[in-house]
Design a protein around this motif. Sequence first.
Motif, PDB file in Angstrom:
ATOM      1  N   GLY A   1       0.824  -1.211   0.000  1.00 26.92           N
ATOM      2  CA  GLY A   1       0.000   0.000   0.000  1.00 26.92           C
ATOM      3  C   GLY A   1       0.857   1.259   0.000  1.00 26.92           C
ATOM      4  N   VAL A   2       1.922   1.250   0.812  1.00 23.68           N
ATOM      5  CA  VAL A   2       2.798   2.416   0.858  1.00 23.68           C
ATOM      6  C   VAL A   2       3.432   2.652  -0.510  1.00 23.68           C
TER       7      VAL A   2
ATOM      8  N   PHE B   1       2.201   1.773  -3.357  1.00 24.27           N
ATOM      9  CA  PHE B   1       1.146   2.293  -4.233  1.00 24.27           C
ATOM     10  C   PHE B   1       1.014   3.800  -4.075  1.00 24.27           C
ATOM     11  N   PHE B   2       0.912   4.254  -2.803  1.00 23.21           N
ATOM     12  CA  PHE B   2       0.721   5.692  -2.589  1.00 23.21           C
ATOM     13  C   PHE B   2       1.931   6.489  -3.064  1.00 23.21           C
TER      14      PHE B   2
ATOM     15  N   VAL C   1       4.109   5.647  -5.522  1.00 20.45           N
ATOM     16  CA  VAL C   1       4.277   5.650  -6.977  1.00 20.45           C
ATOM     17  C   VAL C   1       3.119   6.360  -7.677  1.00 20.45           C
ATOM     18  N   TYR C   2       1.891   6.060  -7.283  1.00 15.09           N
ATOM     19  CA  TYR C   2       0.765   6.585  -8.062  1.00 15.09           C
ATOM     20  C   TYR C   2       0.086   7.803  -7.451  1.00 15.09           C
ATOM     21  N   ARG C   3       0.504   8.215  -6.242  1.00 13.96           N
ATOM     22  CA  ARG C   3      -0.083   9.426  -5.676  1.00 13.96           C
ATOM     23  C   ARG C   3       0.960  10.502  -5.402  1.00 13.96           C
ATOM     24  N   TYR C   4       2.118  10.094  -4.845  1.00 14.80           N
ATOM     25  CA  TYR C   4       3.083  11.136  -4.458  1.00 14.80           C
ATOM     26  C   TYR C   4       4.074  11.499  -5.558  1.00 14.80           C
ATOM     27  N   ILE C   5       4.499  10.516  -6.346  1.00 10.48           N
ATOM     28  CA  ILE C   5       5.386  10.888  -7.463  1.00 10.48           C
ATOM     29  C   ILE C   5       4.671  11.818  -8.451  1.00 10.48           C
ATOM     30  N   PRO C   6       3.376  11.551  -8.784  1.00 12.69           N
ATOM     31  CA  PRO C   6       2.681  12.543  -9.618  1.00 12.69           C
ATOM     32  C   PRO C   6       2.647  13.939  -8.993  1.00 12.69           C
ATOM     33  N   MET C   7       2.638  14.018  -7.651  1.00 19.26           N
ATOM     34  CA  MET C   7       2.675  15.351  -7.039  1.00 19.26           C
ATOM     35  C   MET C   7       4.001  16.035  -7.340  1.00 19.26           C
TER      36      MET C   7
ATOM     37  N   ILE D   1       4.345  17.743 -10.662  1.00 17.51           N
ATOM     38  CA  ILE D   1       3.786  19.082 -10.841  1.00 17.51           C
ATOM     39  C   ILE D   1       4.834  20.069 -11.342  1.00 17.51           C
TER      40      ILE D   1
ATOM     41  N   THR E   1      -0.876  20.890 -17.172  1.00 17.51           N
ATOM     42  CA  THR E   1      -0.560  20.638 -15.762  1.00 17.51           C
ATOM     43  C   THR E   1      -0.747  21.903 -14.942  1.00 17.51           C
TER      44      THR E   1
END
Lengths: 292, 320
Positions: free
Chosen positions: B39-40, B42-43, B45-51, B54, B290
């Motif tokens: 889960g960590v 996942f968050f 790679v797919y939630r924090y790296i996209p941040m 920016i 973006t």
Amino acid sequence: MKYRSIADRIFDWVNSIALALLAIIMLFPFFYLFSVSFTTLDEFLRSEFLLWPKKWATDAYEYIFHSKSFIRSLWITIYITVIGTAINLAFTTTMAYGLSRKIIGQRPIVFLVLFTMLFSGGMIPSYLIVKETGLLDTVWALILPAAIGPFNLIIFRQFFMDIPHEIQESAIMDGANDLSIFYKIILPLSKPVLAAFSLFYAVGHWNNYFSGILYLNDATKWPIQVILRQIVVQSDAVNALGAANMAMLENPPPPETIQMAAILVATVPILIVYPFLQKHFAKGVMIGSIKG
Amino acid sequence: MSVSTGELHSNGQLRADKRKKIYAKLWRDRYLYLLILPGVLFFLVYRYIPMLGIVIAFQNFSPFLGFRGSEWVGLQHFRTIFADPEVVRVIWNTLYLSFLQIVFAFPAPIILALLLNELRSELYKRLIQTIVYMPHFLSWVIVVGIFVIFLRGDGLVNNFLQTVLGMEQSVGFLTNPDYFRPLIVLQVIWKEVGWGTIIFLAALAGVNPELYEAATVDGANRWRKMWHITLPAIRTVIVILFILRLGSVLDSGFEQIFLMLNSFNREIGEVLDTYVYYKGIQQTDYSFATAVGLFKSIVGLVLIVGANYLAKRFGQEGVY
């Protein structure tokens, strides 16, 4: 029966009828789609108002089930729904359980999970990371980036925290480690919650359309919702279902009946699980609105 | 002032003990860390790296040059956002649509919940509930598809208007941009009105029935009971949901709008979400898209945190 004024009774009637009308508005489209999808070409061309076919024909259904791309998209969606839901449950429950226990770093991690509900990198950076990780134009692009719904994770965590500690403690006394506690005690205790959330995740996968158009350029990878859009919203049944298919039947059914048949085929699975969903969702929504 | 070496020693000892304890705790919980690892990841790679991604809003990003090689342009894209009449129009479209949703789609479930609450037969109530909740679980493709089938030139609605009401020409519900916004709101109501009642009905289930009985004894009629008992019971829920709804005025539901957009209504139908898709994915203007998305995310963050703060001030637990 207690005394009720006339105005009271009139209100009751008007209210009951108004709500019945609302229910009809919700149901009528499906009734209409159902009957028109089974009409013959002749009757479809002749009649202005078709509410119930005189002669039943299954041409439209034969047509879509002869279409390779329609069948393929159904299989793709079934695949995504099954594998995707399994991954959702595996990722969500393991992380939720770990975070339900008092471990070092628990608070910051929970905060970081909650933060993703408030702020995200947005569509383009997400697209670029999917591209970078090589998932573009694979069904995994519809599965991995959606592996955990943060809201569901928080609800699962809450549920695990509410399981009495004594149960786990006695297992630790017996020499069980955390993995076996999770697998042998926690998961069996959570069966109803697992059932509810697997339904929610599965419906989400079945209905997903956005990820399909965002991540899949290759039309041979399209899930049912993307094909459905092409058939119905863009009125392009011939391209969506394959032109060769058209020649196969001597009298191809009118595109309208094909569209309606396609919509119904994609709706049936939802209608099948709906009674089970209904059993669970009121509770789920309430947990979600009270705790977050 | 002098500190004895013994004290120093015990301080160091204390710290070392503490560290040992932490290591021991980390080791004891090693399986729990193993459990949260997927889960960590996942968050991350797919939630924090996209941040982190920016940063391309401040570059002229080119996929060939990558994050490091692309040219930095500072706030140039953000200046363009407000100078570009196209973007200003898209922001206006987004806000206008949200305004209509708040005025028409927001109260709909409240009214429906009140009406359901007045039904005397529990069985009939449950039947209606079962039916009106159902559309919530349908995909937007199906909902929009149904509207398209009914409303197009030769659809059932136009057939009815022509043959029964004698109208000469078919109404271009899908092609005339004037119908775009009302249709969007209508679709949202059709799909979500039933589902939206759940939270209000749950609040109403908590009302003590004795209140109604007491009011009846005091001679209160139905309207007074609704006004003085039922409505106050859901007032806090209404206010909180309203505040939170205000917090998401920039979200318009990508799937629905994207499906309803066509060349006739793009002028008034394009909203921030679809615009980011159009600019970024279709025209591959990654950096500008973006920047627009980031603008939306930041305003959205401020609004939702503010809304949540207000909802809490209102005396209830917030959502986050």
